[in-house]
Design a protein around this motif. Structure first.
Motif, PDB file in Angstrom:
ATOM      1  N   GLU A   7     -35.819   2.695  39.922  1.00 54.62           N
ATOM      2  CA  GLU A   7     -37.195   2.984  39.508  1.00 54.62           C
ATOM      3  C   GLU A   7     -37.638   4.411  39.809  1.00 54.62           C
ATOM      4  O   GLU A   7     -38.374   5.002  39.032  1.00 54.62           O
ATOM      5  N   LEU A   8     -37.219   4.955  40.935  1.00 55.98           N
ATOM      6  CA  LEU A   8     -37.725   6.263  41.360  1.00 55.98           C
ATOM      7  C   LEU A   8     -36.708   7.383  41.236  1.00 55.98           C
ATOM      8  O   LEU A   8     -37.061   8.546  41.397  1.00 55.98           O
ATOM      9  N   GLY A   9     -35.460   7.042  40.982  1.00 56.40           N
ATOM     10  CA  GLY A   9     -34.419   8.053  40.906  1.00 56.40           C
ATOM     11  C   GLY A   9     -33.701   8.185  42.231  1.00 56.40           C
ATOM     12  O   GLY A   9     -34.204   7.769  43.279  1.00 56.40           O
ATOM     13  N   PRO A  10     -32.519   8.782  42.200  1.00 58.27           N
ATOM     14  CA  PRO A  10     -31.683   8.834  43.399  1.00 58.27           C
ATOM     15  C   PRO A  10     -32.066   9.905  44.419  1.00 58.27           C
ATOM     16  O   PRO A  10     -31.450   9.997  45.461  1.00 58.27           O
ATOM     17  N   ASP A  11     -33.078  10.702  44.140  1.00 61.17           N
ATOM     18  CA  ASP A  11     -33.406  11.820  45.026  1.00 61.17           C
ATOM     19  C   ASP A  11     -34.477  11.505  46.061  1.00 61.17           C
ATOM     20  O   ASP A  11     -34.974  12.408  46.714  1.00 61.17           O
ATOM     21  N   HIS A  12     -34.863  10.259  46.209  1.00 61.62           N
ATOM     22  CA  HIS A  12     -35.915   9.908  47.157  1.00 61.62           C
ATOM     23  C   HIS A  12     -35.341   9.490  48.500  1.00 61.62           C
ATOM     24  O   HIS A  12     -34.426   8.674  48.557  1.00 61.62           O
ATOM     25  N   ALA A  13     -35.911  10.039  49.560  1.00 59.17           N
ATOM     26  CA  ALA A  13     -35.596   9.532  50.894  1.00 59.17           C
ATOM     27  C   ALA A  13     -36.246   8.161  51.008  1.00 59.17           C
ATOM     28  O   ALA A  13     -37.250   7.878  50.349  1.00 59.17           O
ATOM     29  N   MET A  14     -35.670   7.302  51.822  1.00 60.31           N
ATOM     30  CA  MET A  14     -36.217   5.959  51.980  1.00 60.31           C
ATOM     31  C   MET A  14     -36.050   5.491  53.415  1.00 60.31           C
ATOM     32  O   MET A  14     -35.213   6.008  54.150  1.00 60.31           O
ATOM     33  N   VAL A  15     -36.885   4.535  53.780  1.00 56.29           N
ATOM     34  CA  VAL A  15     -36.743   3.869  55.073  1.00 56.29           C
ATOM     35  C   VAL A  15     -36.737   2.375  54.826  1.00 56.29           C
ATOM     36  O   VAL A  15     -37.273   1.886  53.832  1.00 56.29           O
ATOM     37  N   ARG A  16     -36.126   1.679  55.744  1.00 53.97           N
ATOM     38  CA  ARG A  16     -36.134   0.211  55.728  1.00 53.97           C
ATOM     39  C   ARG A  16     -37.165  -0.220  56.757  1.00 53.97           C
ATOM     40  O   ARG A  16     -37.157   0.244  57.896  1.00 53.97           O
ATOM     41  N   ILE A  17     -38.049  -1.117  56.344  1.00 49.66           N
ATOM     42  CA  ILE A  17     -39.159  -1.501  57.212  1.00 49.66           C
ATOM     43  C   ILE A  17     -39.503  -2.971  56.965  1.00 49.66           C
ATOM     44  O   ILE A  17     -39.331  -3.480  55.861  1.00 49.66           O
ATOM     45  N   ALA A  18     -39.976  -3.644  57.995  1.00 48.00           N
ATOM     46  CA  ALA A  18     -40.425  -5.029  57.848  1.00 48.00           C
ATOM     47  C   ALA A  18     -41.788  -5.041  57.163  1.00 48.00           C
ATOM     48  O   ALA A  18     -42.621  -4.152  57.373  1.00 48.00           O
TER      49      ALA A  18
END
Length: 120
Positions: A70-81
């Motif tokens: 959806e946002l493209g491969p260039d986004h930083a991400m975090v895993r969160i509850a």
């Protein structure tokens, strides 16, 4: 929270993967991935979006692949509850959260150029 990219998950990340995009949404304490951006050398902020009515909304994804789609491969991400995400959003007045949304429609349809006889 450490932001990371899909190819940089640790063994703990992949072992606890909540499943594929077609699976059921995470439960109340489930883990999701959210897009973030660096706002200082010491931290990140959650990327927020706008709903069609203009209200601010948070989006979360059940897998890194869904976020990338959806946002493209260039986004930083975090895993969160989910409960932690909602706690972070509350002081901002954001109560809407979309999980695995489709954010964009298909690209525009090509329209043939007008010929000179149609020009005003």
């Amino acid at each position: 929270m450490n932001a990371h990219r899909c190819g940089q998950e640790t063994a703990a990340d992949t072992a606890a993967d909540p499943g594929d995009r077609t699976g059921p949404p995470p439960g109340p304490s489930g883990l999701v991935f959210v897009a973030v951006r660096r706002f200082s050398p010491h931290g990140y902020s959650i990327r927020l979006f706008r709903a069609p009515d203009g209200a601010r909304i948070a989006v979360a994804f059940t897998t890194p692949t869904a976020l990338d789609a959806e946002l493209g491969p260039d986004h930083a991400m975090v895993r969160i509850a989910l409960p932690a995400l909602r706690i972070l959003l509350e002081p901002l007045g954001i109560s809407s959260l979309a999980i695995d949304p489709v954010l964009a429609s298909a690209g525009p349809v090509a329209v043939p150029p007008l010929d000179a006889s149609h020009a005003a």
